[in-house]
Enzyme design. Structure first.
Site, PDB file in Angstrom:
ATOM      1  N   GLN A 167      -0.908  -5.813  -5.861  1.00  0.00           N
ATOM      2  CA  GLN A 167      -2.126  -5.006  -5.916  1.00  0.00           C
ATOM      3  C   GLN A 167      -2.568  -4.571  -4.511  1.00  0.00           C
ATOM      4  O   GLN A 167      -2.703  -5.420  -3.614  1.00  0.00           O
ATOM      5  CB  GLN A 167      -3.253  -5.787  -6.607  1.00  0.00           C
ATOM      6  CG  GLN A 167      -3.403  -5.431  -8.087  1.00  0.00           C
ATOM      7  CD  GLN A 167      -2.108  -5.560  -8.877  1.00  0.00           C
ATOM      8  OE1 GLN A 167      -1.465  -6.587  -8.832  1.00  0.00           O
ATOM      9  NE2 GLN A 167      -1.723  -4.516  -9.598  1.00  0.00           N
ATOM     10  N   GLY A 168      -2.772  -3.254  -4.390  1.00  0.00           N
ATOM     11  CA  GLY A 168      -3.165  -2.702  -3.093  1.00  0.00           C
ATOM     12  C   GLY A 168      -2.005  -2.091  -2.327  1.00  0.00           C
ATOM     13  O   GLY A 168      -2.205  -1.408  -1.329  1.00  0.00           O
ATOM     14  N   ASP A 169      -0.788  -2.349  -2.803  1.00  0.00           N
ATOM     15  CA  ASP A 169       0.393  -1.723  -2.183  1.00  0.00           C
ATOM     16  C   ASP A 169       0.721  -0.383  -2.822  1.00  0.00           C
ATOM     17  O   ASP A 169       1.575   0.359  -2.325  1.00  0.00           O
ATOM     18  CB  ASP A 169       1.619  -2.638  -2.314  1.00  0.00           C
ATOM     19  CG  ASP A 169       1.500  -3.884  -1.460  1.00  0.00           C
ATOM     20  OD1 ASP A 169       0.982  -3.778  -0.327  1.00  0.00           O
ATOM     21  OD2 ASP A 169       1.911  -4.963  -1.923  1.00  0.00           O
ATOM     22  N   SER A 170       0.052  -0.092  -3.935  1.00  0.00           N
ATOM     23  CA  SER A 170       0.332   1.134  -4.674  1.00  0.00           C
ATOM     24  C   SER A 170       0.334   2.362  -3.786  1.00  0.00           C
ATOM     25  O   SER A 170      -0.483   2.472  -2.867  1.00  0.00           O
ATOM     26  CB  SER A 170      -0.719   1.351  -5.750  1.00  0.00           C
ATOM     27  OG  SER A 170      -0.397   0.598  -6.871  1.00  0.00           O
ATOM     28  N   HIS A 200      -1.969   7.309  -9.481  1.00  0.00           N
ATOM     29  CA  HIS A 200      -3.044   6.421  -9.934  1.00  0.00           C
ATOM     30  C   HIS A 200      -3.974   6.005  -8.790  1.00  0.00           C
ATOM     31  O   HIS A 200      -4.958   5.300  -9.031  1.00  0.00           O
ATOM     32  CB  HIS A 200      -2.489   5.216 -10.715  1.00  0.00           C
ATOM     33  CG  HIS A 200      -1.938   4.107  -9.893  1.00  0.00           C
ATOM     34  ND1 HIS A 200      -0.601   3.979  -9.584  1.00  0.00           N
ATOM     35  CD2 HIS A 200      -2.538   3.034  -9.331  1.00  0.00           C
ATOM     36  CE1 HIS A 200      -0.416   2.881  -8.867  1.00  0.00           C
ATOM     37  NE2 HIS A 200      -1.575   2.290  -8.694  1.00  0.00           N
ATOM     38  N   ASP A 207       3.929   9.225 -11.662  1.00  0.00           N
ATOM     39  CA  ASP A 207       2.958   8.572 -10.781  1.00  0.00           C
ATOM     40  C   ASP A 207       3.149   8.999  -9.328  1.00  0.00           C
ATOM     41  O   ASP A 207       3.588   8.207  -8.489  1.00  0.00           O
ATOM     42  CB  ASP A 207       3.050   7.049 -10.936  1.00  0.00           C
ATOM     43  CG  ASP A 207       1.825   6.336 -10.387  1.00  0.00           C
ATOM     44  OD1 ASP A 207       0.846   7.023 -10.028  1.00  0.00           O
ATOM     45  OD2 ASP A 207       1.860   5.089 -10.306  1.00  0.00           O
TER      46      ASP A 207
END
Ligand code: ARG
Length: 268
Positions: A213-216, A75, A122
């Site tokens: 959020q942003g660690d993905s 993603h 993912d």
């Protein structure tokens, strides 16, 4: 995230969180976010502690799995094909450091079946324009490390609801949560938890510690029997961040070992 750019990716990530939270509210009362803030519930990483972790310019992370290949989340990228629009920042906990290594992407391989993070698959590989001379993170080849205490790290938000990114890498420890417990929580909230492709981690007694959020795309790791770091999970999704009842969901690297290995060889 061509065109959308860095902020676009973060907003997309945040939207996954808020849509997820809305879904949960319909199905069951949602516990308030825990008061813990500070990744969430973590601390600053030391320089060189996790030499293989990289930052992606789209507001994600990844890990060096070969000198010219980064393993991240599907993603975080748009599609399979040539793409030079990503910058990979490596070799420093400080993403603004003048000493950090900055390399462009060249080609992306996104998991062929990917639709959205909550449906599994993912993972993605990014081929770099140049090799990076840093230690590599070995992938889990089987399920023997898929339990126990894990370490996560990233430059993402330090609390639910925030999209503020961190200049310095943060890290936290998260315990394994069984597919049974995690799957039940997410299925009750209306999500198709895919046991065969996902692995969960979080503090199911108190909450307070998680990716956000942003660690993905960043790695979830642990030490193997020989004491070496091994890549067990890829930060993927969750309802909110660090909620007691909703552990973080990670792509289970060992389940994709063969295809990732083959594609990594092709890109090397
Ligand atoms: N999808 C998020 C991202 O794009 C990562 C969410 C992880 N959430 C969690 N609660 N562990 O950065």
């Amino acid at each position: 995230m061509r065109g959308a750019g860095w902020l676009g990716a973060l907003v997309a990530g945040a939207m996954v969180g808020s849509i997820a939270a809305a879904g949960a509210a319909a199905a069951a009362p949602v516990p308030p976010p825990t008061p813990h803030t500070e990744i969430v519930g973590g601390e600053l990483a030391d320089d060189g502690q996790f030499p293989w972790v990289v930052r992606l310019s789209v507001g994600c992370a990844g890990a060096l799995t070969a000198p010219r290949v980064v393993l991240t989340a599907a993603h975080c990228v748009e599609r399979t094909g040539f793409y030079s629009g990503l910058t990979i920042i490596a070799g420093s906990v400080d993403q603004h450091s003048p000493d950090a290594i900055r390399v462009k992407s060249r080609y992306v391989v996104r998991a062929p079946g990917f639709r959205d993070a909550t449906r599994g698959d993912d993972w993605a590989l990014i081929q770099l324009a140049q090799e990076i001379d840093l230690p590599l993170l070995p992938r889990a080849a089987d399920g023997s490390s898929d339990h126990g205490m894990f370490t996560i790290m990233g430059w993402g938000a330090t609390r639910e609801g925030s999209t503020t990114q961190q200049r310095y890498l943060r890290t936290a420890e998260v315990p394994f949560v069984s597919d049974r417990q995690c799957g039940r929580a997410y299925r009750d909230a209306g999500y198709p938890y895919v046991s065969s492709e996902m692995i969960c981690a979080g503090d199911t007694r108190r909450g307070g510690v998680d990716a956000c959020q942003g660690d993905s795309g960043g790695p979830m790791v642990r030490r193997d029997a020989a004491g070496e770091w091994v890549h067990v999970g890829i930060v993927s999704w969750g309802i909110g961040c660090a909620r007691r009842d909703y552990p973080g969901v990670y792509t289970q690297v060992s389940k994709f070992a063969e295809v990732i290995e083959r594609k990594t060889r092709e890109l090397s």
